[in-house]
Design a protein around this motif. Structure first.
Motif, PDB file in Angstrom:
ATOM      1  N   LEU A 112      14.935   9.987  -0.062  1.00 24.74           N
ATOM      2  CA  LEU A 112      13.858   9.037  -0.299  1.00 24.74           C
ATOM      3  C   LEU A 112      12.932   9.000   0.905  1.00 24.74           C
ATOM      4  CD1 LEU A 112      16.008   6.046  -1.661  1.00 24.74           C
ATOM      5  CD2 LEU A 112      14.397   7.385  -3.033  1.00 24.74           C
ATOM      6  N   VAL A 113      11.647   8.798   0.642  1.00 23.26           N
ATOM      7  CA  VAL A 113      10.690   8.599   1.720  1.00 23.26           C
ATOM      8  C   VAL A 113       9.617   7.645   1.224  1.00 23.26           C
ATOM      9  CG1 VAL A 113       9.214  10.582   1.112  1.00 23.26           C
ATOM     10  CG2 VAL A 113       9.244   9.727   3.471  1.00 23.26           C
ATOM     11  N   SER A 114       9.190   6.741   2.090  1.00 27.84           N
ATOM     12  CA  SER A 114       8.070   5.872   1.751  1.00 27.84           C
ATOM     13  C   SER A 114       6.788   6.507   2.261  1.00 27.84           C
ATOM     14  CB  SER A 114       8.251   4.483   2.369  1.00 27.84           C
ATOM     15  OG  SER A 114       8.302   4.560   3.781  1.00 27.84           O
ATOM     16  N   ALA A 115       5.697   6.274   1.542  1.00 27.89           N
ATOM     17  CA  ALA A 115       4.425   6.892   1.919  1.00 27.89           C
ATOM     18  C   ALA A 115       3.272   6.008   1.493  1.00 27.89           C
ATOM     19  CB  ALA A 115       4.275   8.270   1.277  1.00 27.89           C
ATOM     20  N   ASN A 116       2.315   5.823   2.400  1.00 29.19           N
ATOM     21  CA  ASN A 116       1.091   5.133   2.036  1.00 29.19           C
ATOM     22  C   ASN A 116       0.322   5.971   1.017  1.00 29.19           C
ATOM     23  OD1 ASN A 116      -1.879   4.240   2.372  1.00 29.19           O
ATOM     24  ND2 ASN A 116      -0.749   2.709   3.546  1.00 29.19           N
ATOM     25  N   VAL A 117      -0.365   5.308   0.107  1.00 26.61           N
ATOM     26  CA  VAL A 117      -1.075   6.045  -0.939  1.00 26.61           C
ATOM     27  C   VAL A 117      -2.172   6.939  -0.365  1.00 26.61           C
ATOM     28  CG1 VAL A 117      -0.547   4.398  -2.768  1.00 26.61           C
ATOM     29  CG2 VAL A 117      -2.607   4.072  -1.373  1.00 26.61           C
ATOM     30  N   ARG A 118      -2.625   6.680   0.859  1.00 30.90           N
ATOM     31  CA  ARG A 118      -3.649   7.546   1.448  1.00 30.90           C
ATOM     32  C   ARG A 118      -3.086   8.895   1.873  1.00 30.90           C
ATOM     33  NH1 ARG A 118      -2.476   3.944   5.728  1.00 30.90           N
ATOM     34  NH2 ARG A 118      -1.790   4.983   7.639  1.00 30.90           N
ATOM     35  N   GLY A 138       0.795  -1.221   0.000  1.00 28.39           N
ATOM     36  CA  GLY A 138       0.000   0.000   0.000  1.00 28.39           C
ATOM     37  C   GLY A 138       0.824   1.267   0.000  1.00 28.39           C
ATOM     38  N   GLU A 139       2.150   1.132  -0.091  1.00 28.79           N
ATOM     39  CA  GLU A 139       3.032   2.303  -0.070  1.00 28.79           C
ATOM     40  C   GLU A 139       3.755   2.473  -1.396  1.00 28.79           C
ATOM     41  OE1 GLU A 139       4.329   2.808   4.596  1.00 28.79           O
ATOM     42  OE2 GLU A 139       5.759   1.900   3.207  1.00 28.79           O
ATOM     43  N   VAL A 140       4.261   3.700  -1.601  1.00 30.42           N
ATOM     44  CA  VAL A 140       5.187   3.982  -2.698  1.00 30.42           C
ATOM     45  C   VAL A 140       6.466   4.543  -2.109  1.00 30.42           C
ATOM     46  CG1 VAL A 140       3.312   4.437  -4.321  1.00 30.42           C
ATOM     47  CG2 VAL A 140       4.359   6.349  -3.075  1.00 30.42           C
ATOM     48  N   LEU A 141       7.541   4.406  -2.862  1.00 30.92           N
ATOM     49  CA  LEU A 141       8.806   5.034  -2.505  1.00 30.92           C
ATOM     50  C   LEU A 141       8.954   6.275  -3.368  1.00 30.92           C
ATOM     51  CD1 LEU A 141      11.427   4.700  -0.804  1.00 30.92           C
ATOM     52  CD2 LEU A 141      12.443   3.634  -2.844  1.00 30.92           C
ATOM     53  N   VAL A 197       4.331  13.270  -7.607  1.00 32.86           N
ATOM     54  CA  VAL A 197       3.362  13.293  -6.512  1.00 32.86           C
ATOM     55  C   VAL A 197       3.733  14.336  -5.463  1.00 32.86           C
ATOM     56  CG1 VAL A 197       2.731  10.860  -6.811  1.00 32.86           C
ATOM     57  CG2 VAL A 197       4.598  11.472  -5.252  1.00 32.86           C
ATOM     58  N   ILE A 198       2.740  14.668  -4.649  1.00 34.51           N
ATOM     59  CA  ILE A 198       2.948  15.465  -3.444  1.00 34.51           C
ATOM     60  C   ILE A 198       2.358  14.696  -2.277  1.00 34.51           C
ATOM     61  CG2 ILE A 198       2.978  17.704  -4.587  1.00 34.51           C
ATOM     62  CD1 ILE A 198       0.027  18.063  -3.798  1.00 34.51           C
ATOM     63  N   GLY A 199       2.783  15.021  -1.062  1.00 36.55           N
ATOM     64  CA  GLY A 199       2.233  14.308   0.077  1.00 36.55           C
ATOM     65  C   GLY A 199       2.402  15.036   1.385  1.00 36.55           C
ATOM     66  N   TYR A 200       1.448  14.787   2.264  1.00 32.77           N
ATOM     67  CA  TYR A 200       1.563  15.151   3.680  1.00 32.77           C
ATOM     68  C   TYR A 200       1.839  13.827   4.389  1.00 32.77           C
ATOM     69  CZ  TYR A 200      -0.129  16.443   8.403  1.00 32.77           C
ATOM     70  OH  TYR A 200      -0.260  16.638   9.756  1.00 32.77           O
ATOM     71  N   VAL A 201       3.125  13.508   4.514  1.00 34.74           N
ATOM     72  CA  VAL A 201       3.537  12.175   4.940  1.00 34.74           C
ATOM     73  C   VAL A 201       3.671  12.137   6.465  1.00 34.74           C
ATOM     74  CG1 VAL A 201       5.180  10.295   4.552  1.00 34.74           C
ATOM     75  CG2 VAL A 201       4.699  11.923   2.721  1.00 34.74           C
ATOM     76  N   ARG A 202       2.537  12.165   7.127  1.00 40.80           N
ATOM     77  CA  ARG A 202       2.509  12.047   8.585  1.00 40.80           C
ATOM     78  C   ARG A 202       2.153  10.605   8.943  1.00 40.80           C
ATOM     79  NH1 ARG A 202      -2.042  15.011  11.563  1.00 40.80           N
ATOM     80  NH2 ARG A 202      -2.797  12.977  12.236  1.00 40.80           N
TER      81      ARG A 202
END
Length: 329
Positions: free
Chosen positions: A126-132, A50-53, A109-114
């Motif tokens: 690099l940061v991993s982030a759930n698609v949500r 469920g994550e992307v790098l 992509v952009i993200g609020y990776v909390r």
């Protein structure tokens, strides 16, 4: 030299560009002043189902970053040292985890990776982030602008929703020229609301350019607002706290439409003290509005990753207009 190789993520092979087995990142090994930040090498993040790098192009700097780094939020946030700070990111998908079908390698992509605990943030290559936690990057914004959108933009968007701001409303935004405030003013104007914004006089022309009626902070604020809107306001978004909460309560007929993003006393007077939530749907809407030209991101300063401590010092001074960004790529 960059080498192409196959990265195995969650049992599925994904092809990406890998620079080195370890990434560069800003870390802190204890709570403290900005000087505790240092550049180091850290293992590349693992990518769960469920994550992307994400290969980070730029990371936004927010006041919550240095507040958390100083230990002010220790009572409410789980931390795992060494911490990589940062929640705002703009970058390119480098690999996808198991059961990720809505993003592919190369997507911007952009993200609020909390994440559920504070450890592996966005001040890194690099940061991993759930698609949500992510959405597609607005094409209209460059990397630095895009990195400044997620946290502050989501805070403003969700504050307006909680205050039920709609077409025809009169809304007051406190600290309207600030990071969250400048987004709240633009979003409220886009909804068809009349916006009155508090700011120092040096920022009044800037607010007028955003379609806002500026008023000055301080004693007599209620009277100055009533000179513009004799019946008061329908909703209030507070990014300052203290006297702004009291003034908003006096100007509102319905206290439930007071939303503060900084002051718990809003709850005590019938309003809401909110904390922004990661939300991919909300973030996608912000991206759409940016592409339509209804939301601009104002970047005050761009610093290289290794100057993260200086970025924190500038943020703490509170004198910038717009976002401070770390250029990572």
């Amino acid at each position: 030299m960059h080498n192409l190789r196959t990265r195995r993520v969650g049992g599925i092979a994904a092809t990406g560009v890998v620079v080195a087995p370890d990434m560069r990142a800003i870390i802190q090994e204890q709570y403290g002043e900005p000087d505790v930040l240092k550049l180091a090498e850290r293992p590349d993040p693992k990518v769960a189902p469920g994550e992307v790098l994400i290969r980070v192009k730029a990371a936004g700097v927010n006041p919550v970053d240095w507040k958390l780094g100083a230990g002010y939020l220790d009572a409410m946030m789980e931390t795992q040292f060494p911490i990589i700070p940062g929640w705002d990111v703009a970058g390119v998908v480098e690999a996808v985890g198991l059961d990720v079908y809505d993003y592919k390698v190369g997507d911007e992509v952009i993200g609020y990776v909390r994440k559920d605990w504070v450890a592996n943030g966005t001040y890194a290559e690099l940061v991993s982030a759930n698609v949500r936690l992510i959405a597609r990057k607005p094409a209209a914004l460059d990397w630095n602008e895009a990195a400044g959108l997620p946290l502050a933009g989501l805070t403003a968007y969700q504050a307006l929703n909680r205050a039920r701001v709609d077409k025809g409303d009169t809304v007051i935004v406190h600290a309207a020229a600030g990071g969250v405030g400048s987004f709240a003013t633009q979003l409220a104007v886009a909804r068809g609301a009349r916006v009155i914004g508090t700011a120092s006089e040096r920022n009044h022309d800037f607010l007028r350019e955003l379609g806002v009626e500026p008023v000055t902070y301080g004693e007599g604020l209620v009277e100055r607002v009533r000179a513009l809107a004799s019946d008061g306001v329908d909703a209030a978004v507070d990014c300052v706290g203290g006297e702004s909460v009291d003034a908003s309560r006096e100007l509102l007929s319905d206290p439930s439409r007071l939303v503060s993003v900084v002051d718990p006393r809003a709850d005590e007077v019938g309003g809401v003290n909110m904390w922004v939530r990661p939300d991919a749907t909300d973030l996608a809407e912000l991206s759409r509005l940016a592409d339509e030209g209804k939301v601009r991101v104002f970047v005050d300063r761009v610093l290289p990753l290794e100057q993260a401590a200086e970025a924190w010092r500038l943020s703490r001074e509170g004198r910038t207009r717009g976002k401070i960004i770390l250029s990572v790529s």
